[in-house]
Structure formats: C-alpha cells, structure tokens
Design an enzyme around this catalytic site. Structure first.
Site, PDB file in Angstrom:
ATOM      1  N   TYR A  15      -8.418   4.866 -25.526  1.00 36.10           N
ATOM      2  CA  TYR A  15      -8.659   5.831 -26.423  1.00 36.10           C
ATOM      3  C   TYR A  15     -10.208   6.252 -26.255  1.00 36.10           C
ATOM      4  O   TYR A  15     -10.573   7.419 -26.360  1.00 36.10           O
ATOM      5  CB  TYR A  15      -8.198   5.726 -27.820  1.00 36.10           C
ATOM      6  N   LYS A  25       0.806  -5.519 -21.476  1.00 40.17           N
ATOM      7  CA  LYS A  25       1.451  -5.236 -20.094  1.00 40.17           C
ATOM      8  C   LYS A  25       0.722  -6.262 -19.102  1.00 40.17           C
ATOM      9  O   LYS A  25       0.291  -5.637 -18.117  1.00 40.17           O
ATOM     10  CB  LYS A  25       1.465  -3.712 -19.877  1.00 40.17           C
ATOM     11  N   ASP A  73       7.342  -2.725 -22.653  1.00 41.06           N
ATOM     12  CA  ASP A  73       8.441  -2.032 -22.570  1.00 41.06           C
ATOM     13  C   ASP A  73       9.468  -2.859 -23.340  1.00 41.06           C
ATOM     14  O   ASP A  73      10.365  -2.272 -23.769  1.00 41.06           O
ATOM     15  CB  ASP A  73       8.939  -1.815 -21.177  1.00 41.06           C
ATOM     16  N   ASP A  79      -0.249   2.632 -31.245  1.00 37.49           N
ATOM     17  CA  ASP A  79       0.131   3.990 -31.686  1.00 37.49           C
ATOM     18  C   ASP A  79       1.699   4.251 -31.199  1.00 37.49           C
ATOM     19  O   ASP A  79       2.356   4.767 -32.285  1.00 37.49           O
ATOM     20  CB  ASP A  79      -0.673   5.154 -30.536  1.00 37.49           C
ATOM     21  N   ASP A  94       5.068   4.349 -34.394  1.00 34.79           N
ATOM     22  CA  ASP A  94       5.777   5.565 -34.676  1.00 34.79           C
ATOM     23  C   ASP A  94       7.369   4.847 -34.498  1.00 34.79           C
ATOM     24  O   ASP A  94       8.091   5.338 -35.382  1.00 34.79           O
ATOM     25  CB  ASP A  94       5.780   6.760 -33.792  1.00 34.79           C
TER      26      ASP A  94
END
Ligand code: IPM
Ligand code: MG
Length: 407
Positions: free
Chosen positions: A183, A234, A266, A290, A294
C-alpha cells in the site's frame, strides 16, 4: 450463553506498545499493551467524527447517539468534532484529507470514521481519490495495527452463506498490518516501458521493525484470546514474506505460551471457508489482511456487522466499520449501522479505556438482535425488517434497558 463480540480483554486504557517493559520471569523482552489513563474519575474526551461518504454519515450519526447515551449513563463527557474526509472533503476543499482534518484527528482522544468513496470520484487521479485520504489518515496517525474481529453471533448464524455447522461458533481476530507493505511501498507508479506499453507497478516491502511490532501486537492479542496465532504470508514466493516469517518466528521466542503456525495466503483463503473454526488470531500484512478480513466478514453473515480498531504506539486510535460507503444504498435509510456502533464500542474500550461503557454498547447490540430487529443485509423471514434510523432507535432503547454484567 451470550456471545461476546470480541475478546481482546486487555485492561488497558490507552493502548500503547512499550518495548522497554520487561515483565517476564525468563527475562524475555516483552511488549506490553499498557494502561495510560484511569477510567475511574470523571473524564471528558474529544472525539473526531469523520462521517465521509455514501452511508458513512447515516451510520456515524447512529453511533454518535449511542456514544452519547452510554457516556451519560457511565458519567463521562464526550465532545464531538465533525470533519470532512474522502469525497466529501474533495468536494469541499479539493483534497481528500484536509490538513485541518488530520490535525483535529491528531489532537483528539479517538477518531470514529464512517466510510469513504463513491462513483463520483472513481475516475479521479490517485492523489485525488477518497481512498488516498483514508491511507493518509492511517499514515498520519501512525496506526499500524488493525484489529478486525469476526464473530458469528448465534442470532445471525442463518445469515451466513456457509453451512450452519461450519459457521457456528466462529470467533477469530485478524490483526492486519496497516501502514506498510504494498500500500505504501516505493517505488511505485505508472510508466510507459521500452515497448511503448503502459505499465503499473508497486512494491511489497517490509522492514524488520515493522514486522516485529505488528507481530508483538498479534502475540499479545492471541495471549488474551485462545492462545493460538496463525501468521499468513506467501513465503514460498515473496522475499518480503520470507523476512516476515523469519521475524515472526523470532518474536515467537518471547511468547512461549502462544501456539504459532504459518500458512500461505492462498491456503488461508481456502481454509477460512473450509473450516474457519481452526482460527483464533491471524496476523498478516496489509494487502492480505485487506482481502482476508473481507472474506472473514462474510462468514459472520454480513460485512455490515464488523467493526475495526486501528492503533499505534501512542496517540489516538482510529475506529471504523470494515464495510465501504455502499453508494448503491446511500441516503435510502437501508444501511446497517451496527458495525459502526460496534466500532464505537471498540473506541470506548481501546481508545478511552471506558470498558463498562463498551460493554453496554455490545450488550445493547445483542439485545436489539435478540428482540428481532434486522436491517436488509441480515434479514431472514419472520424477523422485523427495519431501516438504519429505526435500528439506531432500537439500540438506544436497548442501551436504556439493558444493564451490562459488571466488567
Ligand atoms: C479497508 C478498505 C481500504 C483498504 C480502502 C478503502 C482504501 O478496503 O479498510 O479494508 O484497502 O484498506
Ligand atoms: Mg478492505
């Protein structure tokens, strides 16, 4: 048994991470979230309200009324200062985070934000996007630790898109790093490459100290919950994740009582819908947090129910629902204000140290749901469908009638 809404039961009053405190018998370095203010004497606090765009103003006004009601019951005073941010600020001042808004936020005891963004500003240049204002605010307040609890309330288990046996009893906390990673990483930009083709690029970058401090918040959080921490990365592909994993493992030595595991992002996305009950506390970088928060929110039935708290080492915290501005339903009295009311509860607890007042709000939300009131996003047949305002009024009634168990 009534479900608790979140479980970071620290006694603290202003959240502060203090690296210097050593509290271990083994001499390990320990970051403590400690109490800066006593909640016992009469107090007055300044709250900056940032209603923002879309449904933001509707839900913030409900939360403000709820805050006023609990503060008068608990005997402290709140002073509100409302400032523009996002699209509203762009229209008014030409920038998404006016200096006056940031200084008001910095000078206050806590900040409550609604939501930002909308179709009108979608095609603006990046520095003139509402989202840029929110990122500047997080950066300006240095709130690097974002706590996003996702709890499936028994009252709402049918609102989940997952099977009842999968969703029931889920109670997890995503600890998202909020002021670093892709970000904010540089270099970034839009360029034309040597073939004359347009390219966009960003940088996922973490310095060791940024990982260490968010890891400590996550370990502390896990300690106060069920003692399990899953770090999501990751590390099979990204160098930034390789360092992330190494540092998290190093910090883990300071927390022998927390059971640490690692998961690739993942797989974590898959496990969250396969068997979400396996998770207690999750710690992850800005972008994975983020996305996963959700996803976690939908397990609970609606993103309209989930609050968040963003905290730094010192200074005011930023409290906001995790949902967006929902321009499609803005101004129609359809929004669910409960995520913002619950964010106000986090503000009381983590921002002001008014834990009893926070409990009052949490109990009022549960009581309102128990009495059958539902906005459209959490409605199911047989219950009472209400709009944003009526839901707010019912919460106020519940605050008046429901006396919370002592803290
Ligand atoms: C969130 C939002 C923000 C983010 C946007 C609005 C910039 O999605 O708080 O999760 O990406 O952090
Ligand atoms: Mg998001």
């Amino acid at each position: 048994m009534a479900a608790t809404l979140h479980h970071l039961h620290c006694k603290p009053y202003k959240f502060q991470l203090s690296k210097s405190i050593s509290s271990s018998t083994r001499g390990r370095k320990c970051t403590e979230i400690r109490c800066l203010a006593s909640a016992s004497s009469f107090k007055s606090y300044t709250i900056t309200l940032l209603p923002g765009d879309g449904i933001g103003p509707e839900v913030v006004s409900i939360a403000k009324n709820a805050l006023l009601r609990v503060s008068s019951l608990e005997g402290f005073e709140l002073e509100f200062k409302e400032m523009p941010i996002g699209g509203a600020a762009l229209d008014l001042t030409g920038v998404p985070l006016p200096e006056e808004t940031l200084s008001a936020a910095k000078e206050s005891d806590a900040v409550l934000l609604g939501a930002i963004g909308g179709y009108k500003w979608d095609n603006n240049e990046k520095h003139l996007k509402p989202e840029t204002g929110l990122l500047q605010l997080r950066e300006g307040l240095k709130v690097f630790a974002n706590l996003r609890p996702a709890t499936v309330l028994p009252q709402l288990v049918d609102a989940s898109t997952l099977k009842k046996e999968v969703a029931e009893g889920v109670d997890l906390m995503v600890v998202r790093e909020l002021t670093g990673g892709i970000y904010f990483g540089k270099p970034r930009g839009l360029i034309t490459n040597e073939n004359g083709e347009e390219c966009g690029f960003n940088t996922e970058v973490y310095a060791a100290h940024e990982i260490d401090r968010i890891a400590r918040v996550a370990f502390e959080t896990a300690l106060k919950r069920r003692g399990k921490l899953c770090s999501v990365d990751k590390a099979n592909v990204l160098e930034a994740s390789m360092l992330w994993r190494r540092r998290v493992e190093k910090i883990a030595l300071e927390y022998p009582d927390v059971e640490l595991s690692h998961m690739y992002v993942d797989n974590a996305a898959m496990q969250l819908v396969r068997n979400p009950k396996q998770f207690d506390t999750i710690v992850t970088n800005n972008i994975f947090g983020d996305i996963l928060s959700d996803e976690a929110s939908m397990i609970t039935g609606s993103i309209g129910m989930l609050p968040s708290a963003s905290l730094g080492e010192s200074g005011p915290g930023l409290f906001e629902p995790i949902h967006g501005s929902a321009p499609d339903i803005a101004g129609q009295d359809k929004a669910n204000p409960l995520a913002t009311v619950l964010s106000a509860s986090m503000l009381l607890k983590y921002g002001l140290g008014q834990e009893k007042a926070a409990k009052r709000l949490d109990s009022a939300v549960l009581d309102t749901l128990n009495r059958g009131f539902r906005t459209g996003d959490i409605y199911s047949v047989g219950l009472k469908l209400v709009g944003c305002k009526e839901m707010g009024e019912e919460v106020l009634k519940s605050i008046d009638h429901k006396v919370p168990a002592s803290v």
